[in-house]
Design an enzyme around this catalytic site. Structure first.
Site, PDB file in Angstrom:
ATOM      1  N   HIS A  24       0.798  -1.230   0.000  1.00 28.57           N
ATOM      2  CA  HIS A  24       0.000   0.000   0.000  1.00 28.57           C
ATOM      3  C   HIS A  24       0.833   1.285   0.000  1.00 28.57           C
ATOM      4  O   HIS A  24       0.766   2.113   0.882  1.00 28.57           O
ATOM      5  CB  HIS A  24      -1.147   0.038   1.015  1.00 28.57           C
ATOM      6  CG  HIS A  24      -0.933  -0.541   2.379  1.00 28.57           C
ATOM      7  ND1 HIS A  24      -0.018  -0.072   3.256  1.00 28.57           N
ATOM      8  CD2 HIS A  24      -1.593  -1.538   3.022  1.00 28.57           C
ATOM      9  CE1 HIS A  24      -0.100  -0.755   4.372  1.00 28.57           C
ATOM     10  NE2 HIS A  24      -1.036  -1.647   4.268  1.00 28.57           N
ATOM     11  N   HIS A  78      -5.584 -10.856  12.608  1.00 30.98           N
ATOM     12  CA  HIS A  78      -5.742  -9.590  11.876  1.00 30.98           C
ATOM     13  C   HIS A  78      -6.389  -9.922  10.532  1.00 30.98           C
ATOM     14  O   HIS A  78      -5.929 -10.823   9.829  1.00 30.98           O
ATOM     15  CB  HIS A  78      -4.335  -9.003  11.688  1.00 30.98           C
ATOM     16  CG  HIS A  78      -4.239  -7.726  10.940  1.00 30.98           C
ATOM     17  ND1 HIS A  78      -5.265  -6.820  10.844  1.00 30.98           N
ATOM     18  CD2 HIS A  78      -3.192  -7.185  10.249  1.00 30.98           C
ATOM     19  CE1 HIS A  78      -4.862  -5.776  10.124  1.00 30.98           C
ATOM     20  NE2 HIS A  78      -3.615  -5.981   9.743  1.00 30.98           N
ATOM     21  N   ASP A  82      -3.408  -9.754   3.651  1.00 32.92           N
ATOM     22  CA  ASP A  82      -2.107 -10.433   3.577  1.00 32.92           C
ATOM     23  C   ASP A  82      -2.030 -11.561   4.620  1.00 32.92           C
ATOM     24  O   ASP A  82      -1.182 -12.445   4.507  1.00 32.92           O
ATOM     25  CB  ASP A  82      -0.929  -9.455   3.733  1.00 32.92           C
ATOM     26  CG  ASP A  82      -1.077  -8.496   4.880  1.00 32.92           C
ATOM     27  OD1 ASP A  82      -2.209  -8.237   5.337  1.00 32.92           O
ATOM     28  OD2 ASP A  82      -0.047  -7.960   5.348  1.00 32.92           O
ATOM     29  N   HIS A 144      -2.474  -3.406  13.654  1.00 29.44           N
ATOM     30  CA  HIS A 144      -2.511  -2.303  12.743  1.00 29.44           C
ATOM     31  C   HIS A 144      -3.932  -1.826  12.396  1.00 29.44           C
ATOM     32  O   HIS A 144      -4.131  -0.711  11.931  1.00 29.44           O
ATOM     33  CB  HIS A 144      -1.751  -2.796  11.489  1.00 29.44           C
ATOM     34  CG  HIS A 144      -1.866  -2.115  10.226  1.00 29.44           C
ATOM     35  ND1 HIS A 144      -1.955  -2.730   9.008  1.00 29.44           N
ATOM     36  CD2 HIS A 144      -1.891  -0.787   9.945  1.00 29.44           C
ATOM     37  CE1 HIS A 144      -2.016  -1.870   8.047  1.00 29.44           C
ATOM     38  NE2 HIS A 144      -1.988  -0.672   8.575  1.00 29.44           N
ATOM     39  N   ASP A 163       1.374  -8.128  12.856  1.00 35.15           N
ATOM     40  CA  ASP A 163       2.104  -7.051  12.176  1.00 35.15           C
ATOM     41  C   ASP A 163       3.217  -6.444  13.046  1.00 35.15           C
ATOM     42  O   ASP A 163       4.228  -5.973  12.515  1.00 35.15           O
ATOM     43  CB  ASP A 163       1.138  -5.926  11.768  1.00 35.15           C
ATOM     44  CG  ASP A 163       0.496  -6.165  10.407  1.00 35.15           C
ATOM     45  OD1 ASP A 163       0.978  -7.022   9.642  1.00 35.15           O
ATOM     46  OD2 ASP A 163      -0.501  -5.480  10.105  1.00 35.15           O
ATOM     47  N   TYR A 191       9.501  -0.323   8.345  1.00 36.46           N
ATOM     48  CA  TYR A 191       8.164  -0.884   8.557  1.00 36.46           C
ATOM     49  C   TYR A 191       7.421  -0.060   9.612  1.00 36.46           C
ATOM     50  O   TYR A 191       6.259   0.305   9.436  1.00 36.46           O
ATOM     51  CB  TYR A 191       8.344  -2.332   9.007  1.00 36.46           C
ATOM     52  CG  TYR A 191       7.104  -3.145   9.186  1.00 36.46           C
ATOM     53  CD1 TYR A 191       6.656  -3.986   8.175  1.00 36.46           C
ATOM     54  CD2 TYR A 191       6.398  -3.120  10.384  1.00 36.46           C
ATOM     55  CE1 TYR A 191       5.533  -4.772   8.353  1.00 36.46           C
ATOM     56  CE2 TYR A 191       5.275  -3.901  10.561  1.00 36.46           C
ATOM     57  CZ  TYR A 191       4.845  -4.733   9.546  1.00 36.46           C
ATOM     58  OH  TYR A 191       3.729  -5.501   9.731  1.00 36.46           O
ATOM     59  N   HIS A 222       5.374 -10.892   9.297  1.00 39.08           N
ATOM     60  CA  HIS A 222       6.194 -10.522   8.136  1.00 39.08           C
ATOM     61  C   HIS A 222       7.667 -10.612   8.537  1.00 39.08           C
ATOM     62  O   HIS A 222       8.063 -10.091   9.594  1.00 39.08           O
ATOM     63  CB  HIS A 222       5.939  -9.072   7.704  1.00 39.08           C
ATOM     64  CG  HIS A 222       4.556  -8.801   7.203  1.00 39.08           C
ATOM     65  ND1 HIS A 222       4.085  -9.281   6.009  1.00 39.08           N
ATOM     66  CD2 HIS A 222       3.546  -8.081   7.746  1.00 39.08           C
ATOM     67  CE1 HIS A 222       2.832  -8.864   5.832  1.00 39.08           C
ATOM     68  NE2 HIS A 222       2.484  -8.140   6.873  1.00 39.08           N
TER      69      HIS A 222
HETATM   70 FE1  FEO Z   1      -1.881  -5.027   8.509  1.00 37.35          FE
HETATM   71 FE2  FEO Z   1       0.443  -7.321   7.458  1.00 37.35          FE
HETATM   72  O1  FEO Z   1      -1.223  -6.479   7.529  1.00 37.35           O
END
Ligand code: FEO
Length: 389
Positions: A24, A78, A82, A144, A163, A191, A222
């Site tokens: 994004h 979440h 993704d 997030h 996240d 990040y 991630h």
């Molecule tokens: Fe808020 Fe990795 O998604």
């Protein structure tokens, strides 16, 4: 890549996205990974899934450990796609599984997938027995999305942080003692600056909540898993969430005929001769997400644009929109630029930086091409302002 063991009976079954370059709007030069985890206990549990196009790869990895039909729980920490994108695929193979999620997570899943999956809402502090292991949930709204939560294996001191503490890194290595540490920290910083920064107050609360837990491993959704450098990443998150800055200036600008660039240089001399480390970012030569990474801890943020059609240049407007949304706090701002006749851009920039809540240095506005004496005056005024403060 085979499933990777984190601890006995606990596997990474995620996927690596080597080609991701845009998350994004955030430039992800090193790709990313979507980490899901499988706990092979009496009640087999999957923690988060992966982006939809990678569903098959995650499922193959799960199949090499267990039959997906035997999965009892799927934790959705979440709803962002993704991490939830492979839910439809895995729920087809595990139709009796129960999704464990937060109250906002349940609402979000319904809005995304409109299905009647078995769903159980968990509260902050609630624990569920998986058999040998006990899984505890801590709701971390806005880290997030409103639905965000983390979960924790008490016996193994293992936090699945979703996240939080993530980095966009595609790698064959999974752990922080296998990959260059400075790169992990650089990507963790980027990040945080580009994703987590607006939620500093909430991050502090979440850090307080997890501070009560004994943690040996932080497994984000991630990038690289933390098991050696926990102290470093937790300290960094405390600093970043407190909006702590260092005596450093960023000069971020675009220029039409080089005059705004000359003012930018004069400001740089002013900061440098005030013993403040300074970095220049031409907006046609730097990506805004890389500039945001530098903004994370810089005290002075100076933004310059000439005036074009009564406005600032679109590159500058784009950066300011991004900056305002990410909402760094406790900064000192400055607007500058050259103009021909209107000069509206400089006041507009000043207004946006004030809207960001920054304390402001006096703006600098020069008509057409600055004279040498004008540039020296800009430099000297800045020095006086800074050293006099
Ligand atoms: Fe808020 Fe990795 O998604």
């Amino acid at each position: 890549m085979e499933p990777i063991l984190l601890k006995e009976f606990i596997y990474w079954v995620g996927v690596v996205d080597w080609d991701l370059r845009n998350f994004h709007g955030y430039l992800t030069q090193r790709g990313s990974s979507y980490n899901s985890y499988l706990i092979q206990d009496e009640n087999i549990t999957l923690i988060d899934t992966v982006k939809a196009p990678f569903s098959h790869e995650m499922i193959e990895r799960i199949k090499s450990v267990v039959d997906p039909a035997d999965i009892k729980y799927i934790v959705c920490n979440h709803v962002e796609m993704d991490h939830s994108g492979a839910l439809p695929a895995i729920m087809k193979l595990a139709p009796t599984a129960t999704i464990l999620t937060s109250p906002q997570g349940a609402k979000g899943l319904q809005k995304h997938y409109r299905t009647d999956w078995n769903t159980r809402i968990v509260k902050s502090g609630e624990e569920i027995s998986l058999g040998k292991y006990q899984l505890k949930f801590v709701l971390t709204p806005m880290v997030h999305w409103p639905d965000s939560m983390v979960c924790y294996l008490e016996k193994e001191h293992l936090l699945f942080s979703n996240d939080a503490f993530g980095q966009h890194i595609a790698s064959s290595e999974r752990f922080d003692d296998e990959y260059p540490f400075t790169t992990i920290m650089d990507e963790a910083r980027k990040y945080y600056a580009n994703i987590v920064l607006p939620y500093g107050t909430i991050v502090k609360k979440a850090l307080d909540a997890v501070a009560e837990l004994a943690i040996d491993i932080v497994a984000p959704s991630h990038g690289i898993i933390w098991r050696k450098h926990l102290k470093e990443i937790l300290t960094a998150y405390h600093q970043w969430s407190a909006n702590e800055t260092e005596s450093r200036a960023l000069i971020i600008y675009d220029s039409m005929w080089g005059s705004t660039a000359q003012i930018a240089d004069a400001l740089r001399f002013g900061f440098e001769t005030s013993h403040i480390r300074t970095s220049m970012f031409h907006l046609q030569k730097n990506h805004i997400s890389d500039i945001m990474t530098e903004t994370l801890t810089a005290k002075y943020i100076c933004v310059g644009s000439p005036t074009l059609n009564n406005n600032m240049l679109p590159t500058v407007a784009g950066f300011l929109t991004y900056l305002k949304g990410l909402a760094p706090q406790n900064r000192i701002g400055m607007a500058f630029g050259s103009y021909g006749w209107g000069g509206q851009s400089i006041d507009q920039i000043d207004g946006v930086l004030q809207d960001c809540g920054f304390d402001m240095l006096p703006l600098v506005k020069v008509q057409y091409i600055p004279e040498t004496q004008t540039l020296k005056q800009i430099e000297s005024n800045l020095r006086t302002k800074i050293l006099g403060d």
